[in-house]
Design an enzyme around this catalytic site. Structure first.
Site, mmCIF file in Angstrom:
data_model
loop_
_atom_site.group_PDB
_atom_site.id
_atom_site.type_symbol
_atom_site.label_atom_id
_atom_site.label_comp_id
_atom_site.label_asym_id
_atom_site.label_seq_id
_atom_site.Cartn_x
_atom_site.Cartn_y
_atom_site.Cartn_z
ATOM 1 N N SER A 185 -49.977 -35.034 -10.497
ATOM 2 C CA SER A 185 -50.600 -36.322 -10.214
ATOM 3 C C SER A 185 -50.935 -37.043 -11.525
ATOM 4 C CB SER A 185 -51.827 -36.123 -9.318
ATOM 5 O OG SER A 185 -52.297 -37.354 -8.820
ATOM 6 N N ASP A 271 -45.868 -38.239 0.702
ATOM 7 C CA ASP A 271 -46.945 -38.568 -0.235
ATOM 8 C C ASP A 271 -47.251 -40.060 -0.155
ATOM 9 O OD1 ASP A 271 -48.681 -38.870 -2.364
ATOM 10 O OD2 ASP A 271 -47.451 -37.741 -3.782
ATOM 11 N N HIS A 300 -49.093 -35.212 -1.159
ATOM 12 C CA HIS A 300 -49.378 -35.294 -2.589
ATOM 13 C C HIS A 300 -49.425 -33.920 -3.267
ATOM 14 C CE1 HIS A 300 -50.437 -37.443 -6.138
ATOM 15 N NE2 HIS A 300 -51.644 -36.896 -6.248
#
Length: 340
Positions: A185, A271, A300
């Site tokens: 991320s 995601d 995610h």
């Protein structure tokens, strides 16, 4: 549900991102200014009840000479020089506790986990303040200082990250030629930027990278953190061009075009935080050899532990050997896998 393009669309998608003409000079000047400050590396042992891993509290000078903290974890009793892995954490998190994140040290690496300045109020705690203020911003970090690339928050963060790699390489117990970078991320976005800014990284692994194809992300997801940008622009309607000009210096696509480390990307096709097409945009632009693993039924978290298993295996082949074969991108170096 699928949040973005289908398989064929992801493989064919190419972003219309355009980097600014002074992208390279902006970053060269930024890093040169940071390097005017002595690294001032400090390492203090941290007592724990761990039997196989030693932990050290690390501080070094990042952007502006500001003190940045990190944990260094090394396998106990293993002689150097060791291969090293530098890790960057997710949005709003921090370096956490000394006894967390033991994977890489358990696998035989010197492992540095950098604290992102100003974060650490959510998830794992942090210890690095950001002494630089900003103009008006939407709650969060994504719009701090966004009116200019000089004042933008991630200018400081990406510079800190480069200095973190330089700090690891300054350690006697580390082989500076065998350094890999990992992140998920926000951490993936920072890792990609660092690999682009330092051309001699040996291996890179990014999961669901943030800060890639940013303009597209703001148009296809309403989730945070990208919603911070849309919230800001909803109130500052006349700043759209100015905002995206600033962001053009920080988009992962620009760094991907300059990165040559052997790379493993991953994303989840469900995601809605970092849409998969934005990860594919960086992957398709990547200069070095790269592989993309797209997970059909993941969000995610991307491939989670399976991705980490892939990273461990691939990094072992590149970082455990004393010499590193380096090849440029070719047809054989591009591969997309769609997982079950």
């Amino acid at each position: 549900m699928l949040t973005d393009l289908d398989h064929a669309g992801l493989e064919s998608y190419r972003s219309d991102y355009r980097e600014p003409a002074d992208f390279d000079s902006f970053w060269a000047d930024t890093l040169a200014q940071a390097r005017e400050h002595d690294l001032a590396l400090q390492i203090e042992p941290v007592p724990t009840d761990l039997l196989t891993i030693e932990v050290f509290d690390v501080t070094f000078a990042g952007f502006g000479g500001h003190r940045v903290r990190a944990w260094l974890r090394v396998p106990a009793g293993r002689p150097g020089p060791l291969p090293a892995v530098v890790q960057f954490h997710g949005y709003g998190s921090g370096r956490g506790a000394p006894v967390e994140d033991l994977l890489w040290a358990s696998a035989g690496y010197a492992h540095l986990l950098m604290d992102v300045r100003g974060q650490g109020g959510a998830h794992a705690g942090g210890d690095t303040p950001d002494p630089v203020g900003s103009g008006p911003s939407y709650p969060g970090f994504l719009t701090r200082g966004i009116r200019s690339p000089d004042s933008y928050f991630y200018r400081r963060v990406f510079t800190d990250a480069v200095r973190a790699v330089e700090a690891v390489r300054a350690l006697d117990l580390v082989d500076p030629a065998r350094v890999g970078i990992v992140g998920a991320s926000q951490g993936g976005g920072i890792a990609l930027a660092t690999a682009g800014l330092l051309g001699d990284i040996a291996a890179l692994h990014v999961q669901a990278p943030f800060l890639c194809d940013i303009r597209r992300a703001t148009l296809i997801t309403g989730s945070m953190p990208y919603a911070e940008l849309t919230g800001y622009l909803a109130a500052h309607r006349g700043e759209v061009d100015q905002v995206f000009r600033t962001l053009s210096y920080f988009d992962g696509i620009g760094f991907a075009r300059r990165a040559t480390a052997h790379a493993w990307f991953s994303c989840g096709l469900m995601d809605d935080i970092c849409p998969p097409s934005t990860a594919f945009a960086a992957f398709h632009a990547y200069r070095g050899q790269a592989r993309m693993q797209a997970w059909k039924y993941n969000g995610h978290e991307a491939g989670g532990a399976e991705d980490l298993t892939t990273a461990l295996a691939s990094f072992r082949g590149l970082l455990q050997a004393p010499s590193l074969p380096r090849t440029d991108r070719g047809a054989a170096g591009r591969k997309v896998l769609f997982g079950a």
